[in-house]
Design a protein around this motif. Sequence first.
Motif, PDB file in Angstrom:
ATOM      1  N   GLY A 222     -14.768   2.448   7.986  1.00 28.44           N
ATOM      2  CA  GLY A 222     -14.693   3.314   6.824  1.00 28.44           C
ATOM      3  C   GLY A 222     -15.569   2.841   5.684  1.00 28.44           C
ATOM      4  N   GLY A 223     -15.651   3.677   4.673  1.00 32.85           N
ATOM      5  CA  GLY A 223     -16.432   3.345   3.496  1.00 32.85           C
ATOM      6  C   GLY A 223     -17.039   4.569   2.859  1.00 32.85           C
ATOM      7  N   PHE A 224     -18.107   4.341   2.149  1.00 28.98           N
ATOM      8  CA  PHE A 224     -18.763   5.425   1.400  1.00 28.98           C
ATOM      9  C   PHE A 224     -20.255   5.357   1.714  1.00 28.98           C
TER      10      PHE A 224
ATOM     11  N   GLY B 156     -23.012   6.598  -0.511  1.00 24.40           N
ATOM     12  CA  GLY B 156     -22.265   7.131  -1.643  1.00 24.40           C
ATOM     13  C   GLY B 156     -21.675   8.507  -1.402  1.00 24.40           C
ATOM     14  N   ASP B 157     -21.527   8.875  -0.126  1.00 24.32           N
ATOM     15  CA  ASP B 157     -21.016  10.206   0.239  1.00 24.32           C
ATOM     16  C   ASP B 157     -21.921  11.336  -0.270  1.00 24.32           C
ATOM     17  N   TYR B 158     -23.173  11.001  -0.617  1.00 18.79           N
ATOM     18  CA  TYR B 158     -24.085  12.060  -1.075  1.00 18.79           C
ATOM     19  C   TYR B 158     -24.351  13.053   0.039  1.00 18.79           C
TER      20      TYR B 158
ATOM     21  N   VAL C 222     -13.408   5.358  12.210  1.00 19.46           N
ATOM     22  CA  VAL C 222     -12.258   5.510  11.315  1.00 19.46           C
ATOM     23  C   VAL C 222     -12.748   5.985   9.951  1.00 19.46           C
ATOM     24  N   CYS C 223     -12.129   7.034   9.475  1.00 21.93           N
ATOM     25  CA  CYS C 223     -12.378   7.573   8.137  1.00 21.93           C
ATOM     26  C   CYS C 223     -13.856   7.924   7.981  1.00 21.93           C
ATOM     27  N   ASN C 224     -14.638   7.176   7.202  1.00 15.70           N
ATOM     28  CA  ASN C 224     -16.051   7.514   7.100  1.00 15.70           C
ATOM     29  C   ASN C 224     -16.706   7.460   8.487  1.00 15.70           C
TER      30      ASN C 224
ATOM     31  N   VAL D 163      -4.061   6.224   4.260  1.00 18.30           N
ATOM     32  CA  VAL D 163      -5.296   7.017   4.209  1.00 18.30           C
ATOM     33  C   VAL D 163      -5.951   6.746   2.859  1.00 18.30           C
ATOM     34  N   ALA D 164      -7.258   6.882   2.798  1.00 22.37           N
ATOM     35  CA  ALA D 164      -8.006   6.694   1.551  1.00 22.37           C
ATOM     36  C   ALA D 164      -9.273   7.526   1.657  1.00 22.37           C
ATOM     37  N   HIS D 165      -9.173   8.791   1.276  1.00 20.99           N
ATOM     38  CA  HIS D 165     -10.331   9.676   1.439  1.00 20.99           C
ATOM     39  C   HIS D 165     -10.262  10.885   0.522  1.00 20.99           C
TER      40      HIS D 165
HETATM   41  N1  LIG Z   1     -12.094   5.174   3.280  1.00 25.73           N
HETATM   42  C1  LIG Z   1     -13.094   5.895   3.698  1.00 25.73           C
HETATM   43  O1  LIG Z   1     -13.713   5.622   4.721  1.00 25.73           O
HETATM   44  C2  LIG Z   1     -13.501   7.055   2.802  1.00 25.73           C
HETATM   45  C3  LIG Z   1     -14.270   8.115   3.526  1.00 25.73           C
HETATM   46  C4  LIG Z   1     -15.047   9.033   2.605  1.00 25.73           C
HETATM   47  N2  LIG Z   1     -15.906   8.278   1.766  1.00 25.73           N
HETATM   48  C5  LIG Z   1     -14.098   9.918   1.837  1.00 25.73           C
HETATM   49  O2  LIG Z   1     -13.725   9.576   0.733  1.00 25.73           O
HETATM   50  O3  LIG Z   1     -13.698  10.930   2.351  1.00 25.73           O
END
Ligand SMILES: NC(=O)CC[C@H](N)C(=O)O
Length: 230
Positions: A50-52, A55-57, A86-88, A141-143
């Motif tokens: 996961g991550g950004f 920057g999710d651009y 996972v996630c990102n 969850v964190a998204h």
């Molecule tokens: N924790 C993550 O991987 C976040 C995923 C993505 N950046 C979102 O906010 O949706």
Amino acid sequence: MHAAILLFPGTNRERDMARALEVAGAPAPVFVWHRETTLPAGLDLVILPGGFSYGDYLRSGAMAARSPILEAVRRFADQGGMVLGVCNGFQILTEAGLLPGALMRNRDLRFICRCVGLRVERTDTPFTTRYAAGAVLSVPVAHHDGNYTADDDTLARLEGEGRVAFRYCDAAGVVSDATNPNGSRGNIAGIVSENRRVLGMMPHPENLVEPALGGIDGRPLFESLLEALP
Ligand SMILES: NC(=O)CC[C@H](N)C(=O)O
């Protein structure tokens, strides 16, 4: 088990993933930068944490999905290699076309950061054999882009082929609109590929692998992987 964890600019859960593998008893993974064009030889698992990324651009995962390493991941998956996003990582896999559908902005247009109920729908994937069928987990969850969507045909296919691995639910395992944190169709939190060897999921099992983190509900996923890839 020989695992690689991919790194993109903005990835932030790579250490958590490495720790989850360690806690499950797996050998240390290698880290692979996104500009590489090949994966190390002899791998049997690729993890997109996961991550950004970027920057999710543009859209979450859209730019990372066009990284050179994704071509290598596609070849690896085509040859039956196992991939966990996972996630990102899930967002990148859908953007790359390795999993169907898309992760859209959360229904309430808010970033969600909390534990959610998660029901294990399938134990016949190499990621979930160590869970009991129908087990109810509590996983963070964190998204802001976790709202899974797909067209009706794709959704019917995923359901018909038993490819929905996890659904959002409440503490009793009830799946409903009220237990859907982000608006995902069918309360879908995770899906697998046709050959069941690619899993994408929004919740973070790697963040729940030891009591100090608040629980161990995520640990069986990594133990399942170790069992599948001894
Ligand atoms: N924790 C993550 O991987 C976040 C995923 C993505 N950046 C979102 O906010 O949706």
